[in-house]
Structure formats: C-alpha cells, structure tokens
Design an enzyme around this catalytic site. Structure first.
Site, PDB file in Angstrom:
ATOM      1  N   THR A  14       0.820  -1.224   0.000  1.00  0.00           N
ATOM      2  CA  THR A  14       0.000   0.000   0.000  1.00  0.00           C
ATOM      3  C   THR A  14       0.856   1.277   0.000  1.00  0.00           C
ATOM      4  OG1 THR A  14      -0.072  -0.223   2.400  1.00  0.00           O
ATOM      5  CG2 THR A  14      -1.990  -1.022   1.182  1.00  0.00           C
ATOM      6  N   GLY A  15       2.183   1.135   0.107  1.00  0.00           N
ATOM      7  CA  GLY A  15       3.049   2.315   0.176  1.00  0.00           C
ATOM      8  C   GLY A  15       3.423   2.853  -1.194  1.00  0.00           C
ATOM      9  N   VAL A  17       6.389   2.963  -2.738  1.00  0.00           N
ATOM     10  CA  VAL A  17       7.209   2.028  -3.523  1.00  0.00           C
ATOM     11  C   VAL A  17       6.426   0.753  -3.804  1.00  0.00           C
ATOM     12  CG1 VAL A  17       9.289   0.593  -3.487  1.00  0.00           C
ATOM     13  CG2 VAL A  17       9.405   2.969  -2.705  1.00  0.00           C
ATOM     14  N   SER A  43      -4.267  -1.638   6.962  1.00  0.00           N
ATOM     15  CA  SER A  43      -4.736  -1.770   5.571  1.00  0.00           C
ATOM     16  C   SER A  43      -5.415  -3.100   5.296  1.00  0.00           C
ATOM     17  CB  SER A  43      -3.555  -1.648   4.608  1.00  0.00           C
ATOM     18  OG  SER A  43      -2.855  -0.480   4.837  1.00  0.00           O
ATOM     19  N   CYS A 133      18.281   4.357  -3.271  1.00  0.00           N
ATOM     20  CA  CYS A 133      17.888   4.950  -4.566  1.00  0.00           C
ATOM     21  C   CYS A 133      18.994   5.808  -5.181  1.00  0.00           C
ATOM     22  CB  CYS A 133      16.615   5.766  -4.387  1.00  0.00           C
ATOM     23  SG  CYS A 133      16.589   6.731  -2.871  1.00  0.00           S
ATOM     24  N   GLN A 160      17.261  15.299  -3.813  1.00  0.00           N
ATOM     25  CA  GLN A 160      16.372  14.135  -3.742  1.00  0.00           C
ATOM     26  C   GLN A 160      14.903  14.506  -3.529  1.00  0.00           C
ATOM     27  OE1 GLN A 160      19.901  11.606  -1.558  1.00  0.00           O
ATOM     28  NE2 GLN A 160      17.855  10.782  -1.342  1.00  0.00           N
ATOM     29  N   GLY A 164      10.866   9.704  -1.918  1.00  0.00           N
ATOM     30  CA  GLY A 164      11.775   8.752  -1.276  1.00  0.00           C
ATOM     31  C   GLY A 164      11.445   8.545   0.191  1.00  0.00           C
ATOM     32  N   HIS A 246      15.237  11.724  -8.395  1.00  0.00           N
ATOM     33  CA  HIS A 246      16.419  12.303  -7.751  1.00  0.00           C
ATOM     34  C   HIS A 246      17.375  12.799  -8.842  1.00  0.00           C
ATOM     35  CE1 HIS A 246      14.908  10.639  -4.145  1.00  0.00           C
ATOM     36  NE2 HIS A 246      15.756   9.659  -3.933  1.00  0.00           N
ATOM     37  N   ASN A 319      13.247   7.884  -8.682  1.00  0.00           N
ATOM     38  CA  ASN A 319      13.673   7.212  -7.456  1.00  0.00           C
ATOM     39  C   ASN A 319      12.725   6.098  -7.035  1.00  0.00           C
ATOM     40  OD1 ASN A 319      12.022   9.663  -7.002  1.00  0.00           O
ATOM     41  ND2 ASN A 319      11.976   8.941  -4.897  1.00  0.00           N
TER      42      ASN A 319
HETATM   43  P1  A2P Z   1       0.143   0.561   5.723  1.00  0.00           P
HETATM   44  O1  A2P Z   1      -0.283   1.306   4.494  1.00  0.00           O
HETATM   45  O2  A2P Z   1      -0.856  -0.444   6.152  1.00  0.00           O
HETATM   46  O3  A2P Z   1       0.617   1.467   6.825  1.00  0.00           O
HETATM   47  P2  A2P Z   1       5.334   4.446   2.665  1.00  0.00           P
HETATM   48  O4  A2P Z   1       6.820   4.239   2.583  1.00  0.00           O
HETATM   49  O5  A2P Z   1       4.737   5.008   1.413  1.00  0.00           O
HETATM   50  O6  A2P Z   1       4.939   5.202   3.909  1.00  0.00           O
HETATM   51  O7  A2P Z   1       4.699   2.945   2.822  1.00  0.00           O
HETATM   52  C1  A2P Z   1       5.075   2.064   3.849  1.00  0.00           C
HETATM   53  C2  A2P Z   1       4.479   0.675   3.592  1.00  0.00           C
HETATM   54  O8  A2P Z   1       4.913  -0.220   4.637  1.00  0.00           O
HETATM   55  C3  A2P Z   1       2.946   0.652   3.636  1.00  0.00           C
HETATM   56  O9  A2P Z   1       2.488  -0.352   2.751  1.00  0.00           O
HETATM   57  C4  A2P Z   1       2.688   0.260   5.079  1.00  0.00           C
HETATM   58  O10 A2P Z   1       1.418  -0.338   5.291  1.00  0.00           O
HETATM   59  C5  A2P Z   1       3.767  -0.771   5.279  1.00  0.00           C
HETATM   60  N1  A2P Z   1       4.062  -0.957   6.692  1.00  0.00           N
HETATM   61  C6  A2P Z   1       4.511  -0.043   7.582  1.00  0.00           C
HETATM   62  N2  A2P Z   1       4.672  -0.602   8.806  1.00  0.00           N
HETATM   63  C7  A2P Z   1       4.310  -1.897   8.686  1.00  0.00           C
HETATM   64  C8  A2P Z   1       4.239  -3.028   9.579  1.00  0.00           C
HETATM   65  N3  A2P Z   1       4.600  -2.915  10.861  1.00  0.00           N
HETATM   66  N4  A2P Z   1       3.819  -4.217   9.090  1.00  0.00           N
HETATM   67  C9  A2P Z   1       3.469  -4.340   7.796  1.00  0.00           C
HETATM   68  N5  A2P Z   1       3.508  -3.322   6.895  1.00  0.00           N
HETATM   69  C10 A2P Z   1       3.931  -2.124   7.329  1.00  0.00           C
END
Ligand code: A2P
Length: 340
Positions: A14-15, A17, A43, A133, A160, A164, A246, A319
């Site tokens: 879901t993030g 990257v 999520s 990156c 940058q 990132g 970047h 990046n």
């Molecule tokens: P979630 O969206 O549920 O918080 P970004 O770098 O764009 O902030 O994204 C970080 C990613 O890492 C998201 O998909 C986030 O999920 C996930 N994430 C962060 N902490 C955890 C965790 N403790 N366990 C699983 N996924 C995580």
C-alpha cells in the site's frame, strides 16, 4: 525461463514504492501463479488492483510466506529486519528495498546493470538487498567508465525528491505548497523543517562523523556493489521540493584518462542509460522527464578542468522506479529466470 510459474508477495504493497512494485510486476515478464499483497493491520481488508483483478490486502505476519517463492519488501527497515528471516525460513527469497540488510556481508546488494552475478549469493540467507535509490542511479551511470578506466574518487551531491520518504512526505510537500500560495498556516510533520520552497541538507539521521546515514549509504554501498573498497566516495545528500526523481551532481576522478566526448560515446546505448546532453539546445536531464520511466538520464558530461583525470556529470532517475521498485523487480526477473 523454465516454464515454472511463481507465487510472489509484496510486503508494503500500500506504500509509495509498494504501489510501484505492483505496476512493475504487471509489466514484468515473470510468469505468475499468484500475487499476495501484504501491509500493516491498518490496511488489512482493503483492496488493490492487479491486471484488472481486485486483490485483498492482508496483514503481514510471520506466517505470510508459506508457499511464496519471492517476496518483494518495502515496508521499512524494522519490518524487514523482523519478517525477512521468517520468509527465508519458509523457502521464500526476499528482495528487500530497505537498508536493513544491505551491508550484511552474507546478503548480496544488486544493481542488475552492474553486478548481476551477485544474485547467486541469495543462497546464503535467502535475502537479496536493493541498494539505496541515490546509489543505484549513480552506479548505473558511472559503471561503464569504472569498467574502462577505473575510478579513484567520487564526489556526489544529491537533490532528492520527497517521494523517497514515502506517501506522507508527498502529502506534506503538496499541503505546505498549497497553504503557502494561499498565505495560510502550514504544518511541519515529516521533516524537521518546511520542505516547500526549501532545500534540506539532511536525509536520514546524523552520524558521529558529521555525515548523514544517507550519505554513508552512498559511500559504503558503492564500494560493496563494485566490490572495490579502494574507491573514495564523499557525498552530500539534500532533500528538495520535487515530488519524483532524484538528481545528482557527480564528479569522478578516473585512474586512466578519458575525455568527456569519450564518456558520452561510452554511455550511449548502454543498458539502463540514456544520454541526454545537448546544452546548446537547453537539453539535459530533468527530474520531470525522468519521472515515470526506467532509464537513468545522464548529461552535462564535461571535463573537470581542475584535475588531470576528472569528469563531471548530472544524473537523474525516477527514485521510485529505477531507484526502488524497478530495480527490485529486475532482480526478481534474474532470480526467476536463472536461479529458481
Ligand atoms: P500501511 O499502508 O498499512 O501502513 P510508505 O513508505 O509510502 O509510507 O509505505 C510504507 C508501507 O509499509 C505501507 O504499505 C505500510 O502499510 C507498510 N508498513 C509499515 N509498517 C508496517 C508493519 N509494521 N507491518 C506491515 N507493513 C507495514
């Protein structure tokens, strides 16, 4: 490819990257049996699209990797440190985008254009690390020169993009910019200072030697990828109010002499590189042109007239794509094609 099909999971789907990893996997030639999207409990139950299908996001747990062949991780260093060993224990190969495993001597650190042979070392721990990156785009661009002439020293300054740092930072730059042009109050949550209309010479934490962790990543990762501890590297990493891509000013001192014109011809048509260098017509690499594609753009190639063997260049790449998701999926393609 052997005809085998692969079960692939994305941790952190879901993030910023992770989302791009989904797109890169859709575009990839890896034959897929299944995909799983993992994120935090926040999520779980939400849905993400993959090739037109709607797929449930599951909570990442210690048991998420049974039956998974390859897991692409981009969920932060702590999450990788904790969960990658569980994945490896279940026979899944982890390709990790965080900094958690990069300098582990048993974990290969791979940029496919530079050291694809290192993928073979995945057998040590079941983990392969994706470099930082800023390191990736720099080593892609200088690799042909390194192979031809050797490199004694690199001086790099980076510009940058906020992506990132993740989704929250993208929102922060957007919100601060909108507030400022409306003469409204703005909030500072992600960085120690306002990022809109500003430059922050501070990425990741400061270390005892006065450098930031991001700067030392560029030093140590460059040496590990080239398998050459003799290269001197000094870096200044700067966050700028750009959403994607970047940019880097890179000065290299080569062991053997090479002219700027020779560097230009050497880089033409090398995998992953596009020379964009026609200053007379205002043509040089730009962040807005690099964004949304996979090539590393190189321009402003010129002799450093202050030393006998010096070259300057301006290196720009997306990046989130080549600096993260694309490089990770390219490693997965090598794994699937040659090793699994
Ligand atoms: P979630 O969206 O549920 O918080 P970004 O770098 O764009 O902030 O994204 C970080 C990613 O890492 C998201 O998909 C986030 O999920 C996930 N994430 C962060 N902490 C955890 C965790 N403790 N366990 C699983 N996924 C995580």
């Amino acid at each position: 490819m052997s005809g085998k099909k692969f079960n692939i999971a994305i941790a952190g789907a879901t993030g910023a990257v992770g989302n791009q990893m989904i797109t890169c996997l859709e575009e990839s030639s890896i034959p897929l049996k299944s995909v799983r999207f993992l994120a935090s409990h926040r999520s779980a139950g939400s849905k993400l699209n993959f090739k037109g299908a709607s797929i449930d996001v599951e909570e990442l747990t210690e048991n998420s990797f049974k039956g998974v062949d390859i897991a692409l991780f981009s969920a932060g260093g702590g999450t990788s440190k904790k969960f990658a060993p569980f994945a490896a224990n279940d026979g899944c190969v982890v390709i990790d985008n965080s900094s958690a495993w990069r300098m582990d001597p048993d974990v290969p650190l791979v940029v496919p254009e530079v050291n694809p042979h290192a993928v073979a070392d995945y057998t040590n721990k079941g983990i392969i690390a994706n470099p930082n990156c800023s390191t990736i785009q720099m080593v892609v661009a200088i690799n042909p020169v390194y192979r031809k002439c050797g490199i004694r020293r690199i001086v790099v300054s980076t510009y940058q993009a906020v992506s990132g740092t993740g989704k929250k930072a993208i929102d922060e730059l957007f919100d601060q910019t909108r507030s400022m042009i409306n003469f409204a109050d703005y909030e500072i949550n992600v960085y120690p200072h306002r990022i809109a209309f500003n430059c922050l010479p501070h990425i990741d934490v400061f270390l005892e030697n006065g450098y930031t962790k991001e700067e030392m990543k560029m030093v140590n990762e460059t040496r590990k990828i080239f398998e050459d501890d003799s290269i001197g590297v000094t870096a200044t990493t700067v966050r700028v109010p750009v959403f994607y891509s970047h940019s880097e000013s890179v000065n290299i001192e080569t062991k053997e002499h090479i002219s700027a014109d020779e560097v230009k011809s050497l880089l033409e048509n090398k995998p992953g590189i596009k020379v964009v260098d026609d200053p007379a017509n205002n043509i040089y690499p730009l962040a807005i042109d690099a964004a949304g594609q996979d090539l590393t753009l190189v321009g402003r190639i010129r002799n450093d007239e202050s030393i006998p063997n010096g070259i300057n260049m301006w290196i720009v790449a997306d990046n989130i794509r080549k600096g993260a998701a694309t490089n990770t999926v390219q490693i997965a393609e090598i794994l699937a094609d040659k090793y699994l």
